[in-house]
Design a protein around this motif. Sequence first.
Motif, PDB file in Angstrom:
ATOM      1  N   LEU A 164       7.134  -4.442  11.353  1.00  0.00           N
ATOM      2  CA  LEU A 164       6.896  -3.155  10.698  1.00  0.00           C
ATOM      3  C   LEU A 164       5.949  -2.300  11.515  1.00  0.00           C
ATOM      4  N   GLY A 165       6.037  -1.017  11.242  1.00  0.00           N
ATOM      5  CA  GLY A 165       5.236  -0.018  11.942  1.00  0.00           C
ATOM      6  C   GLY A 165       6.128   1.125  12.361  1.00  0.00           C
ATOM      7  N   ASN A 225      -5.191   6.575   7.528  1.00  0.00           N
ATOM      8  CA  ASN A 225      -5.750   6.343   6.187  1.00  0.00           C
ATOM      9  C   ASN A 225      -6.953   5.424   6.236  1.00  0.00           C
ATOM     10  N   LEU A 245      -8.719  -0.348   0.616  1.00  0.00           N
ATOM     11  CA  LEU A 245      -8.164  -1.385  -0.262  1.00  0.00           C
ATOM     12  C   LEU A 245      -8.519  -1.199  -1.737  1.00  0.00           C
ATOM     13  N   THR A 263      -2.033  -1.401  10.557  1.00  0.00           N
ATOM     14  CA  THR A 263      -2.276  -0.111  11.220  1.00  0.00           C
ATOM     15  C   THR A 263      -3.170  -0.243  12.463  1.00  0.00           C
ATOM     16  N   ILE A 310       3.336   5.002  15.743  1.00  0.00           N
ATOM     17  CA  ILE A 310       3.006   3.636  16.197  1.00  0.00           C
ATOM     18  C   ILE A 310       4.252   2.790  16.490  1.00  0.00           C
ATOM     19  N   GLY A 332       6.959   1.344   5.331  1.00  0.00           N
ATOM     20  CA  GLY A 332       5.674   1.773   4.775  1.00  0.00           C
ATOM     21  C   GLY A 332       5.582   3.280   4.596  1.00  0.00           C
ATOM     22  N   GLY A 334       3.049   5.089  10.689  1.00  0.00           N
ATOM     23  CA  GLY A 334       4.121   6.082  10.834  1.00  0.00           C
ATOM     24  C   GLY A 334       4.760   6.054  12.215  1.00  0.00           C
ATOM     25  N   GLY A 365       0.796  -1.227   0.000  1.00  0.00           N
ATOM     26  CA  GLY A 365       0.000   0.000   0.000  1.00  0.00           C
ATOM     27  C   GLY A 365       0.823   1.269   0.000  1.00  0.00           C
ATOM     28  N   THR A 366       2.135   1.111   0.122  1.00  0.00           N
ATOM     29  CA  THR A 366       2.995   2.296   0.183  1.00  0.00           C
ATOM     30  C   THR A 366       4.045   2.263  -0.931  1.00  0.00           C
TER      31      THR A 366
HETATM   32  C1  LIG Z   1      -1.879   4.460   2.451  1.00  0.00           C
HETATM   33  C2  LIG Z   1      -1.688   3.089   3.031  1.00  0.00           C
HETATM   34  C3  LIG Z   1      -2.193   1.977   2.336  1.00  0.00           C
HETATM   35  C4  LIG Z   1      -2.008   0.690   2.852  1.00  0.00           C
HETATM   36  N1  LIG Z   1      -2.510  -0.391   2.157  1.00  0.00           N
HETATM   37  C5  LIG Z   1      -2.289  -1.647   2.646  1.00  0.00           C
HETATM   38  C6  LIG Z   1      -2.739  -2.797   1.911  1.00  0.00           C
HETATM   39  O1  LIG Z   1      -3.288  -2.698   0.807  1.00  0.00           O
HETATM   40  N2  LIG Z   1      -2.531  -4.027   2.460  1.00  0.00           N
HETATM   41  C7  LIG Z   1      -1.883  -4.183   3.662  1.00  0.00           C
HETATM   42  O2  LIG Z   1      -1.717  -5.323   4.131  1.00  0.00           O
HETATM   43  N3  LIG Z   1      -1.432  -3.120   4.357  1.00  0.00           N
HETATM   44  C8  LIG Z   1      -1.616  -1.855   3.876  1.00  0.00           C
HETATM   45  N4  LIG Z   1      -1.151  -0.786   4.571  1.00  0.00           N
HETATM   46  C9  LIG Z   1      -0.449  -0.994   5.875  1.00  0.00           C
HETATM   47  C10 LIG Z   1       1.063  -0.931   5.705  1.00  0.00           C
HETATM   48  O3  LIG Z   1       1.551  -1.921   4.818  1.00  0.00           O
HETATM   49  C11 LIG Z   1       1.757  -1.071   7.088  1.00  0.00           C
HETATM   50  O4  LIG Z   1       1.373  -2.308   7.661  1.00  0.00           O
HETATM   51  C12 LIG Z   1       1.383   0.033   8.062  1.00  0.00           C
HETATM   52  O5  LIG Z   1       1.264   1.268   7.409  1.00  0.00           O
HETATM   53  C13 LIG Z   1       2.400   0.162   9.217  1.00  0.00           C
HETATM   54  O6  LIG Z   1       3.702   0.421   8.727  1.00  0.00           O
HETATM   55  P1  LIG Z   1       4.310   1.912   8.565  1.00  0.00           P
HETATM   56  O7  LIG Z   1       4.081   2.628   9.859  1.00  0.00           O
HETATM   57  O8  LIG Z   1       5.736   1.709   8.209  1.00  0.00           O
HETATM   58  O9  LIG Z   1       3.539   2.567   7.442  1.00  0.00           O
HETATM   59  C14 LIG Z   1      -1.312   0.519   4.074  1.00  0.00           C
HETATM   60  C15 LIG Z   1      -0.799   1.637   4.746  1.00  0.00           C
HETATM   61  C16 LIG Z   1      -0.968   2.906   4.241  1.00  0.00           C
HETATM   62  C17 LIG Z   1      -0.386   4.081   4.995  1.00  0.00           C
END
Ligand SMILES: Cc1cc2nc3c(=O)[nH]c(=O)nc-3n(C[C@H](O)[C@H](O)[C@H](O)COP(=O)(O)O)c2cc1C
Length: 307
Positions: free
Chosen positions: A245-246, A72, A76, A196, A223, A268, A220, A25-26
């Motif tokens: 991750l997170g 967000n 999906l 998230t 978390i 992410g 971000g 998603g990122t």
């Molecule tokens: C805009 C956005 C879209 C995301 N889309 C998905 C997704 O389609 N499938 C999924 O499993 N996680 C999705 N995530 C979650 C991220 O893969 C990740 O688990 C979460 O953002 C925590 O990591 P981060 O803090 O590094 O972003 C999305 C996150 C964001 C911010």
Amino acid sequence: MAITPDLSVDIGGLRIKNPVIAASGTFGYGTELSPFYDPSLLGAIVVKGLSLQPMPGNPPPRTVETPCGLLNSIGLANIGINAFIKEKLPLLADTAAPVIVNIYGNSVGEYSELAGRIEGVDGISAIEVNISCPNVEKGGMVFGTDPETASKVTDGVVKRTTKPVIVKLTPNVADIAVIAKAVESAGAGALSVTNTFLGMSVDIASRRPVLTNVVGGLSGPAIKPMALYLTYRAVEAVKIPVIGLGGIMNHQDAIEFLLVGARAIQVGTANFINPRAALEIVHGLRNFCERENLSDINHLIGSLIKE
Ligand SMILES: Cc1cc2nc3c(=O)[nH]c(=O)nc-3n(C[C@H](O)[C@H](O)[C@H](O)COP(=O)(O)O)c2cc1C
């Protein structure tokens, strides 16, 4: 003489050259960040979550910045598995980084069906099963909050594929260890911890929620301490590899996750702030290993000193 550290790790049957993975998603469908660097330099790429049918996602506004975080409710939005295989996957043919396809369904049957469609498709190295999305009415997170359902989804996917299966967990549960164990028993090869955290934001002038969907998922730096704890907890609970991750923004954050036992990490939200973030983390990890005289990054993994 300076050593050349071996950064390769094994995540549930998938060997990757370094432990840095672009999070679902990122990183779009894998090529969107190519103007900034060659994605082949990453350990792996997880593409945007895919469903059987194309999905428009939730109406905007569907993102809002918070102090240290991003909320967000994309819902999906995606082009569907068939269009991905036909139109996007060929564009990744020259990418040397393994492609991990993230899937989500509205029923246990849909998850298995998705795994079945991916089976036999060249260029897909592993499946990441999203049982943790907070932004869809049906499906997503409901599958990840109940151990029995999480286990059924995992079992359904594992039975339909020969590819490594990574199950992505939600933090929105009382005890992630319970779900982690259920998913491990059902045959998952690895876990991704975490998706998230549920959150919301209100516009006080209009007195309305900022997100049309009202509730969103927080990601971000906000978390990171919680995601780090959940990774630690999951590592203690299972034997299969855990991908942490997170809120990972730089290599120092990544090292914290590796120290608590994450076998690999995903980047992410950082990609939105600095499109080169994941690559810089690869470089940072290599430099750290060189400085610390570590010949193999696996020596760092789980080496947290608690006493
Ligand atoms: C805009 C956005 C879209 C995301 N889309 C998905 C997704 O389609 N499938 C999924 O499993 N996680 C999705 N995530 C979650 C991220 O893969 C990740 O688990 C979460 O953002 C925590 O990591 P981060 O803090 O590094 O972003 C999305 C996150 C964001 C911010």
